[in-house]
Design a protein around this motif. Sequence first.
Motif, mmCIF file in Angstrom:
data_model
loop_
_atom_site.group_PDB
_atom_site.id
_atom_site.type_symbol
_atom_site.label_atom_id
_atom_site.label_comp_id
_atom_site.label_asym_id
_atom_site.label_seq_id
_atom_site.Cartn_x
_atom_site.Cartn_y
_atom_site.Cartn_z
ATOM 1 N N SER A 55 0.791 -1.250 -0.091
ATOM 2 C CA SER A 55 -0.096 -0.048 0.078
ATOM 3 C C SER A 55 0.894 1.407 -0.125
ATOM 4 O O SER A 55 0.421 2.237 -0.502
ATOM 5 N N LEU A 57 3.443 1.864 -1.722
ATOM 6 C CA LEU A 57 3.931 2.130 -3.125
ATOM 7 C C LEU A 57 3.161 2.961 -3.833
ATOM 8 O O LEU A 57 3.648 3.532 -4.948
ATOM 9 N N THR A 58 1.919 3.246 -3.579
ATOM 10 C CA THR A 58 1.158 4.167 -4.234
ATOM 11 C C THR A 58 1.001 5.487 -3.528
ATOM 12 O O THR A 58 0.748 5.518 -2.247
ATOM 13 N N ARG A 60 -1.096 8.541 -2.426
ATOM 14 C CA ARG A 60 -2.236 9.097 -2.348
ATOM 15 C C ARG A 60 -2.353 10.381 -1.915
ATOM 16 O O ARG A 60 -1.595 10.795 -0.841
#
Length: 62
Positions: A55, A57-58, A60
């Motif tokens: 999670s 790695l993205t 937001r």
Amino acid sequence: MNTIPVLPIIGMTVGIILGLAGAFGGLGAFLLVLVLGALGLLVGRIAEGGEIDLSNLTARRR
């Protein structure tokens, strides 16, 4: 503290490698490199922390 952002450099390197595999080896080589790279990422994450948490790695935005 001078830190060099590592993830963009890694991303650029992976993109270059995938591009070369696609250019010289065709679609099959491109897909093989892509799958093995993802598998290597997964194994590295498990070896690093013992768990799979992709999670972070993205990016937001809030």
